[in-house]
Structure formats: structure tokens, C-alpha cells
Design a protein around this motif. Structure first.
Motif, PDB file in Angstrom:
ATOM      1  N   MET A 165       0.838  -1.191   0.000  1.00  0.00           N
ATOM      2  CA  MET A 165       0.000   0.000   0.000  1.00  0.00           C
ATOM      3  C   MET A 165       0.879   1.248   0.000  1.00  0.00           C
ATOM      4  N   PRO A 166       0.373   2.365  -0.547  1.00  0.00           N
ATOM      5  CA  PRO A 166       1.151   3.609  -0.506  1.00  0.00           C
ATOM      6  C   PRO A 166       1.457   4.038   0.918  1.00  0.00           C
ATOM      7  N   GLY A 167       2.572   4.731   1.089  1.00  0.00           N
ATOM      8  CA  GLY A 167       2.965   5.192   2.419  1.00  0.00           C
ATOM      9  C   GLY A 167       4.077   4.355   2.993  1.00  0.00           C
ATOM     10  N   LEU A 168       4.315   4.525   4.277  1.00  0.00           N
ATOM     11  CA  LEU A 168       5.414   3.848   4.962  1.00  0.00           C
ATOM     12  C   LEU A 168       4.886   2.652   5.739  1.00  0.00           C
ATOM     13  N   PRO A 169       5.329   1.421   5.408  1.00  0.00           N
ATOM     14  CA  PRO A 169       4.862   0.254   6.170  1.00  0.00           C
ATOM     15  C   PRO A 169       5.479   0.240   7.562  1.00  0.00           C
ATOM     16  N   MET A 170       4.668  -0.037   8.565  1.00  0.00           N
ATOM     17  CA  MET A 170       5.135  -0.025   9.947  1.00  0.00           C
ATOM     18  C   MET A 170       5.070  -1.440  10.526  1.00  0.00           C
ATOM     19  N   PHE A 171       6.209  -1.920  10.967  1.00  0.00           N
ATOM     20  CA  PHE A 171       6.285  -3.227  11.607  1.00  0.00           C
ATOM     21  C   PHE A 171       6.499  -3.035  13.103  1.00  0.00           C
ATOM     22  N   GLY A 172       5.719  -3.750  13.920  1.00  0.00           N
ATOM     23  CA  GLY A 172       5.853  -3.651  15.361  1.00  0.00           C
ATOM     24  C   GLY A 172       6.992  -4.512  15.884  1.00  0.00           C
ATOM     25  N   HIS A 173       7.421  -4.231  17.113  1.00  0.00           N
ATOM     26  CA  HIS A 173       8.468  -5.021  17.750  1.00  0.00           C
ATOM     27  C   HIS A 173       8.032  -6.487  17.841  1.00  0.00           C
ATOM     28  N   GLY A 174       8.871  -7.389  17.349  1.00  0.00           N
ATOM     29  CA  GLY A 174       8.580  -8.813  17.454  1.00  0.00           C
ATOM     30  C   GLY A 174       7.545  -9.330  16.490  1.00  0.00           C
ATOM     31  N   GLN A 175       7.055  -8.477  15.599  1.00  0.00           N
ATOM     32  CA  GLN A 175       5.992  -8.914  14.683  1.00  0.00           C
ATOM     33  C   GLN A 175       6.484 -10.009  13.748  1.00  0.00           C
ATOM     34  N   ILE A 176       7.680  -9.832  13.200  1.00  0.00           N
ATOM     35  CA  ILE A 176       8.216 -10.812  12.259  1.00  0.00           C
ATOM     36  C   ILE A 176       8.534 -12.118  12.976  1.00  0.00           C
ATOM     37  N   GLU A 177       9.038 -12.023  14.202  1.00  0.00           N
ATOM     38  CA  GLU A 177       9.397 -13.213  14.964  1.00  0.00           C
ATOM     39  C   GLU A 177       8.185 -13.919  15.559  1.00  0.00           C
ATOM     40  N   GLY A 178       7.008 -13.288  15.541  1.00  0.00           N
ATOM     41  CA  GLY A 178       5.813 -13.903  16.078  1.00  0.00           C
ATOM     42  C   GLY A 178       5.688 -13.803  17.581  1.00  0.00           C
ATOM     43  N   PHE A 179       6.312 -12.781  18.177  1.00  0.00           N
ATOM     44  CA  PHE A 179       6.244 -12.621  19.632  1.00  0.00           C
ATOM     45  C   PHE A 179       4.853 -12.141  20.044  1.00  0.00           C
ATOM     46  N   ALA A 180       4.428 -12.579  21.218  1.00  0.00           N
ATOM     47  CA  ALA A 180       3.115 -12.186  21.740  1.00  0.00           C
ATOM     48  C   ALA A 180       3.193 -10.910  22.567  1.00  0.00           C
ATOM     49  N   GLU A 181       4.338 -10.636  23.149  1.00  0.00           N
ATOM     50  CA  GLU A 181       4.486  -9.441  23.981  1.00  0.00           C
ATOM     51  C   GLU A 181       4.506  -8.185  23.114  1.00  0.00           C
ATOM     52  N   LYS A 182       3.727  -7.204  23.489  1.00  0.00           N
ATOM     53  CA  LYS A 182       3.669  -5.937  22.775  1.00  0.00           C
ATOM     54  C   LYS A 182       4.308  -4.851  23.632  1.00  0.00           C
ATOM     55  N   TYR A 183       5.328  -4.222  23.105  1.00  0.00           N
ATOM     56  CA  TYR A 183       5.980  -3.158  23.863  1.00  0.00           C
ATOM     57  C   TYR A 183       6.499  -2.107  22.887  1.00  0.00           C
TER      58      TYR A 183
END
Length: 230
Positions: free
Chosen positions: A8-26
Motif C-alpha cells: 500500500m502507498p505510504g510507509l509500512p510499519m512493523f511492530g516489535h517482534g511482529q516478524i518473529e511472532g512474539f506475543a508481547e507488545k511493547y
């Protein structure tokens, strides 16, 4: 969803641990994670296979000047709102994304873009798929393109893309990212037309190799019979 985010147009945003499949959100205010989690190797592999190659081609999808959103029309003439279809271009290369966001199957056509405001004329406009993909629509030309999701190449009549668009059969949450569009002109004995009819919509690892095999079929087929086990 990651495919949509990467194209999609714009800047893609990946969260911490998203690629690794982590459950903790920080967030960035945390000095370190508090949970001891193991990376999901399958999820990492899926990112390496399907997402990272798209991020390397972000220049095709990041702009808004050439972005077009298409309605997906089913056989009964209705628009399937569960299908996202859009094209974009960096001015030299074009990309087409289609994604079925539903557990089920569907089929239909994309041909005409949704209305958009021309910022220069102030008028609502529509464009056909061939315009969004940079396809001429000439009767003696064929369009070849590759699916980034599978690596397969496809060949379609440029005139058919202009007049009817592209037809898709989509299963649950199926997606395709078509890139590397190029047009070839029919020459000689109509080899591209023969290949187009022979494949009948199927994909092949290489259109050029498939074309050579088709032209050599009168030699290869008897040879295969000759060296077969029987």
C-alpha cells in the motif's frame, strides 16, 4: 495483511517482534522485553519468502500518483467487497495486487478503477486496468507478467486486458502480487498466440522457455516417446 501493508502507498510499519511472532507488545519506551519467547521460524520463513521481496520493490507501491483501486465484479454483476484489488507504478514498472479477505472462494473480473478525483481538473475519473498496468491494448500484442507470490509467469492478450480486464479465481485469503509487466509483439508464425491458447490461463516458470518447448514440440514429443520406459 502483511502483503497489503507491504504494497500500500505510504510507509509500512512493523511492530516489535511482529516478524518473529512474539506475543508481547511493547514500545520504544521499554529498555528490554520482559517475556522470554522463542522466534517462530515458520513465520520468519514466510516473511523471507513473501514479504521481504516486496519490501525491496517498495518504489513500485509507495507513491500515490499512479495508485488505482478496482472493483471486483462476480459473474452475477455484483461487486465483491471482500476482494481488494489495486495497481500502482513508479513510472517505469507496474504492480497489481489482489487479495481475498474471506474464508471461502470467489471468482470474477477486475476492469475499471473506482472513481478518483483528478487534482488538476477537479473532475472524478475512472481508468481501465490496461492504463493502470501500462498495457497498450493493441490487438497484435501480448502481456507477460510474474506472480511474486508463486514465481510463475503468465501471458494474456493485451487487447483482452483492455476490453475485458483480468479474470481471477480466489480461494480463502488467497493473494497475488503481479509484477514485471512487459509487452511482446506477435511475429512470424503466431508463436505467442499459440502459447496463449495452449496455456489457457495457466502459469509457467518461464514464458520464454515454454515458448521454445512449444515450438520444438514436433521434435520433443517423439523423442520423449522414444526414450520412455515403455
Amino acid at each position: 495483511v502483511c502483503t497489503l501493508m507491504a504494497t500500500m502507498p505510504g510507509l509500512p510499519m512493523f511492530g516489535h517482534g511482529q516478524i518473529e511472532g512474539f506475543a508481547e507488545k511493547y514500545g520504544m519506551e521499554y529498555y528490554r522485553p520482559y517475556w522470554d519467547e522463542e522466534p517462530d521460524n515458520y513465520l520468519i520463513h514466510r516473511h523471507q519468502q513473501a514479504i521481504f521481496p516486496l519490501l525491496k520493490r517498495r518504489d513500485v507501491f509507495s507513491g500515490v500518483e499512479n495508485f488505482l483501486l478496482y472493483d471486483f465484479y462476480t459473474g452475477d454483476g455484483n461487486v465483491n467487497e471482500d476482494v481488494f484489488a489495486y495497481s500502482n507504478s513508479n513510472g517505469q514498472q507496474n504492480g497489481l495486487v489482489i487479495y481475498h479477505n474471506r474464508y471461502g472462494s470467489t471468482s470474477g473480473w477486475i476492469h475499471t478503477s473506482a472513481s478518483f478525483l483528478n487534482k488538476y481538473s477537479g473532475i472524478l475519473e475512472n481508468r481501465n486496468l490496461n492504463q493502470g498496468l501500462g498495457v497498450s491494448g493493441e490487438p497484435n500484442r501480448f502481456t507477460i507478467f510474474r506472480d511474486s507470490a508463486t514465481g510463475m509467469e503468465f501471458i494474456r492478450s493485451s487487447r483482452a486486458i483492455k476490453e475485458k480486464g483480468l479474470f481471477f479465481e480466489l480461494h480463502a485469503y488467497e493473494f497475488h502480487v503481479f509484477m514485471d509487466f512487459r509487452e511482446v509483439e506477435e511475429q512470424g508464425y503466431g508463436q505467442y498466440s499459440q502459447l496463449h491458447d495452449y496455456l489457457n490461463g495457466r502459469g509457467v516458470p518461464s514464458v520464454e522457455i515454454a515458448l521454445k518447448e512449444l515450438m520444438l514440440a514436433p521434435i520433443l514429443n517423439p523423442l520423449h516417446d522414444l526414450i520412455s520406459v515403455d
